[in-house]
Design an enzyme around this catalytic site. Structure first.
Site, PDB file in Angstrom:
ATOM      1  N   GLY A  55      68.737  87.402 -46.392  1.00 56.16           N
ATOM      2  CA  GLY A  55      68.456  86.329 -46.969  1.00 56.16           C
ATOM      3  C   GLY A  55      69.217  85.183 -46.503  1.00 56.16           C
TER       4      GLY A  55
ATOM      5  CD  GLU B  13      73.110  83.272 -63.694  1.00 60.28           C
ATOM      6  OE1 GLU B  13      72.736  82.536 -63.059  1.00 60.28           O
ATOM      7  OE2 GLU B  13      74.345  83.121 -64.100  1.00 60.28           O
TER       8      GLU B  13
ATOM      9  CB  CYS C 224      78.671  87.220 -60.353  1.00 61.95           C
ATOM     10  SG  CYS C 224      78.529  87.058 -62.199  1.00 61.95           S
TER      11      CYS C 224
ATOM     12  CE  LYS D 188      80.989  91.769 -63.187  1.00 63.29           C
ATOM     13  NZ  LYS D 188      79.579  91.786 -63.397  1.00 63.29           N
TER      14      LYS D 188
ATOM     15  CG  ASP E 216      80.250  77.193 -76.238  1.00 65.03           C
ATOM     16  OD1 ASP E 216      79.817  78.099 -75.172  1.00 65.03           O
ATOM     17  OD2 ASP E 216      80.862  76.343 -75.534  1.00 65.03           O
TER      18      ASP E 216
ATOM     19  N   GLY F  75      74.892  84.118 -53.470  1.00 66.87           N
ATOM     20  CA  GLY F  75      75.599  83.044 -54.014  1.00 66.87           C
ATOM     21  C   GLY F  75      75.628  83.442 -55.357  1.00 66.87           C
TER      22      GLY F  75
HETATM   23  P1  NAD Z   1      79.360  80.172 -68.593  1.00 71.90           P
HETATM   24  O1  NAD Z   1      79.856  79.248 -67.928  1.00 71.90           O
HETATM   25  O2  NAD Z   1      77.709  79.992 -68.759  1.00 71.90           O
HETATM   26  O3  NAD Z   1      79.533  80.211 -70.071  1.00 71.90           O
HETATM   27  C1  NAD Z   1      80.826  80.259 -70.824  1.00 71.90           C
HETATM   28  C2  NAD Z   1      80.840  79.384 -72.047  1.00 71.90           C
HETATM   29  O4  NAD Z   1      82.119  79.479 -72.411  1.00 71.90           O
HETATM   30  C3  NAD Z   1      80.475  77.904 -71.776  1.00 71.90           C
HETATM   31  O5  NAD Z   1      79.574  77.694 -72.805  1.00 71.90           O
HETATM   32  C4  NAD Z   1      81.773  77.372 -72.423  1.00 71.90           C
HETATM   33  O6  NAD Z   1      81.790  76.155 -72.999  1.00 71.90           O
HETATM   34  C5  NAD Z   1      82.504  78.374 -73.388  1.00 71.90           C
HETATM   35  N1  NAD Z   1      83.778  78.152 -73.377  1.00 71.90           N
HETATM   36  C6  NAD Z   1      84.881  77.858 -72.499  1.00 71.90           C
HETATM   37  N2  NAD Z   1      86.123  77.972 -73.135  1.00 71.90           N
HETATM   38  C7  NAD Z   1      86.020  78.251 -74.353  1.00 71.90           C
HETATM   39  C8  NAD Z   1      86.746  78.533 -75.691  1.00 71.90           C
HETATM   40  N3  NAD Z   1      87.984  78.534 -75.719  1.00 71.90           N
HETATM   41  N4  NAD Z   1      86.132  78.833 -76.891  1.00 71.90           N
HETATM   42  C9  NAD Z   1      84.825  78.885 -76.871  1.00 71.90           C
HETATM   43  N5  NAD Z   1      83.967  78.723 -75.735  1.00 71.90           N
HETATM   44  C10 NAD Z   1      84.267  78.418 -74.637  1.00 71.90           C
HETATM   45  O7  NAD Z   1      79.776  81.488 -68.088  1.00 71.90           O
HETATM   46  P2  NAD Z   1      78.959  82.838 -67.779  1.00 71.90           P
HETATM   47  O8  NAD Z   1      78.015  82.592 -66.629  1.00 71.90           O
HETATM   48  O9  NAD Z   1      78.283  83.191 -69.032  1.00 71.90           O
HETATM   49  O10 NAD Z   1      80.294  83.644 -67.247  1.00 71.90           O
HETATM   50  C11 NAD Z   1      80.907  84.262 -68.470  1.00 71.90           C
HETATM   51  C12 NAD Z   1      81.800  85.284 -67.828  1.00 71.90           C
HETATM   52  O11 NAD Z   1      80.821  86.452 -67.759  1.00 71.90           O
HETATM   53  C13 NAD Z   1      82.485  85.174 -66.646  1.00 71.90           C
HETATM   54  O12 NAD Z   1      83.817  85.679 -66.336  1.00 71.90           O
HETATM   55  C14 NAD Z   1      81.392  85.858 -65.635  1.00 71.90           C
HETATM   56  O13 NAD Z   1      82.253  86.057 -64.296  1.00 71.90           O
HETATM   57  C15 NAD Z   1      80.942  86.895 -66.250  1.00 71.90           C
HETATM   58  N6  NAD Z   1      79.659  87.284 -65.856  1.00 71.90           N
HETATM   59  C16 NAD Z   1      78.611  86.574 -65.612  1.00 71.90           C
HETATM   60  C17 NAD Z   1      77.439  87.026 -65.277  1.00 71.90           C
HETATM   61  C18 NAD Z   1      76.266  85.966 -64.899  1.00 71.90           C
HETATM   62  O14 NAD Z   1      75.234  86.417 -64.235  1.00 71.90           O
HETATM   63  N7  NAD Z   1      76.525  84.819 -65.296  1.00 71.90           N
HETATM   64  C19 NAD Z   1      77.148  88.385 -65.345  1.00 71.90           C
HETATM   65  C20 NAD Z   1      78.194  89.414 -65.439  1.00 71.90           C
HETATM   66  C21 NAD Z   1      79.339  88.759 -65.700  1.00 71.90           C
END
Ligand code: NAD
Length: 430
Positions: free
Chosen positions: A254, A153, A261, A205, A30, A258
């Site tokens: 509900g 989540e 996603c 997706k 990260d 939100g």
């Molecule tokens: P998040 O914001 O929790 O995590 C993203 C991480 O990426 C952060 O820690 C950030 O610092 C890091 N990051 C950004 N740029 C970077 C780089 N250049 N190099 C290294 N690290 C970097 O996001 P998330 O909720 O985990 O979502 C990530 C992706 O997964 C999104 O596209 C989201 O749509 C998808 N997604 C999310 C969920 C969910 O429930 N959160 C479910 C399915 C898919």
């Protein structure tokens, strides 16, 4: 296998720790130095049930490492997952800056054949974009694949280890076979595996999230009608859901959908449709319906309070968009609380995941760290999020005021029982 996961947020950390738990060597990378520093000390800044256990176990077994160093992480990896954020641009399209930056950075350290896999939710055609970016930086051999993530989540570990399906979009069998072998421990347990083109995987997706969001908005609108005609929406949901063509899940009304996603992905697929001159009118309506939903809830709150919101003490139980997460992204409370505050309400809120920075700027919106203290002087209790600890409350003991009101936005309690206990109770769609 040696894996690197770029981005150690909700998706990246779950992906990395679960693959490590299957016996792989995983490096989670990260750019957030503080996040990596904490992870190295065993501290996780994300609220996700079971995540700290699995991270700790695999970190101690030296199968899971954390770093900010691209060189170290990429050179050793056979498969590199991109799990960085893809937030919305102002026009709703996905912002690919994080994907592009990570791709440019990883390109520098491709020293032998690697597969770069998008786990982030990315627009159709992003694998080509990544391929072209890497090609402009190196002539080493690589493949780019799409592996969208469907975890939720709050139950992310279970969703990752026991998913309904695994979708892999590849353009050749070599990449497909390698990724499939990584998932073999999960596939062996009975999960369905689908190999498609990369564009198809990307669309699966978005189309899934568009459909689920539509299902939620659909039942929310049916609930609006139920309130007008004195029918219990819960009975309607059961009646609809028993049809196997429809299914019973995502039929609970509900506040509004939100989270990080659905709102983002529905707007992003609309941006894609616009680009390809296609009218996705159903998803368009879903987005509109969801964005307007807070107005219906605010009208109801106003009606419950006899149009007198000013100086009323309103308690929110739960402010996150759903239970078992600390994620506030696009939570309905972010619209409801500021509007009520503007109308002069004095708001207390309690959430098991703690105080929220989002509300700190409002003078009369305060976090209270105990349910009883939050409810004590309340005129109206709003059950906003369905955390387990809100499911068995004795309201008469909690609230010292007489004639207080309860608005249960999740239909946690039985309407009949609440009314027979002489409580001023309102639910959704009944
Ligand atoms: P998040 O914001 O929790 O995590 C993203 C991480 O990426 C952060 O820690 C950030 O610092 C890091 N990051 C950004 N740029 C970077 C780089 N250049 N190099 C290294 N690290 C970097 O996001 P998330 O909720 O985990 O979502 C990530 C992706 O997964 C999104 O596209 C989201 O749509 C998808 N997604 C999310 C969920 C969910 O429930 N959160 C479910 C399915 C898919």
């Amino acid at each position: 296998m040696n894996i690197c996961v770029i981005g150690s947020g909700y998706v990246g950390l779950v992906t990395g720790s679960c693959f490590a738990n299957c016996g792989n060597n995983v490096t989670c990378l990260d750019i957030d130095k503080n996040r990596i520093k904490s992870l190295k000390k065993g501290k996780i800044d994300i609220y996700e049930p079971g995540l700290s256990d699995i991270v700790e176990r695999n970190f101690n077994a030296k199968r899971l490492k954390f770093t900010t160093n691209y060189k170290e992480a990429i050179e050793n990896a056979e498969i590199i997952f991109l799990a960085v954020s893809t937030p919305p641009n102002s026009d709703g399209s996905a912002n690919l800056d994080y994907i592009k930056n990570a791709t440019m950075e990883l390109s520098k350290y491709i020293n032998n054949y690697k597969i770069i896999v998008t786990k982030s939710t990315v627009p159709i055609g992003t694998t080509y974009l990544i391929k072209n970016l890497i090609k402009s930086q190196t002539d080493k051999e690589f493949d780019v694949a799409s592996n969208p993530e469907f975890l939720k989540e709050g139950s992310a570990i279970n969703d990752f280890m026991f998913p309904d399906r695994i979708v892999i979009g590849t353009h050749n069998t070599k990449a497909n076979n390698i990724i499939k072998s990584l998932y073999e421990p999960i596939i062996k347990k009975g999960t369905k595996y689908l190999n498609t083109s990369r564009k198809c995987a990307e669309l699966i997706k978005y189309a899934s999230n568009g459909f689920l969001a539509t299902k939620i908005s659909y039942i929310n609108e049916i609930a609006n009608l139920c309130e007008k005609i004195n029918v219990n929406v819960e009975d309607v949901s059961i009646g609809i859901g028993l049809d196997q063509r429809i299914g019973s899940r995502f039929l609970r009304p509900g506040p509004a959908y939100g989270g990080s996603c659905f709102p983002k992905d529905t707007r992003a697929i609309l941006a894609t449709a616009k680009k390809f001159n296609t009218n996705l009118s159903i998803i368009k309506s879903t987005v509109k319906s969801n964005e307007q939903r807070h107005k219906i809830l605010l009208d109801k709150i106003s009606k419950i309070l006899n149009n007198k919101i000013k100086k009323k003490r309103i308690t929110f139980l739960g402010v996150t968009f759903k239970p078992n997460t600390d994620d506030m992204r696009e939570s309905p409370s972010l619209k409801l609380i500021p509007k009520l505050h503007k109308s002069g309400a004095i708001i207390s809120y309690y959430d098991p995941s703690g105080e929220k920075i989002d509300f700190k700027k409002y003078k009369n919106v305060n976090f209270v760290n105990k349910i009883s203290n939050a409810c004590k002087n309340s005129d109206l209790i709003i059950l906003h999020t369905e955390w387990n600890e809100f499911k068995n409350l004795n309201f008469k003991r909690l609230v010292k005021k007489r004639n207080f009101l309860i608005y249960d936005m999740r239909n946690i309690y039985s309407h009949k029982k609440m009314i027979s206990n002489n409580l001023n109770y309102f639910g959704i769609g009944r």
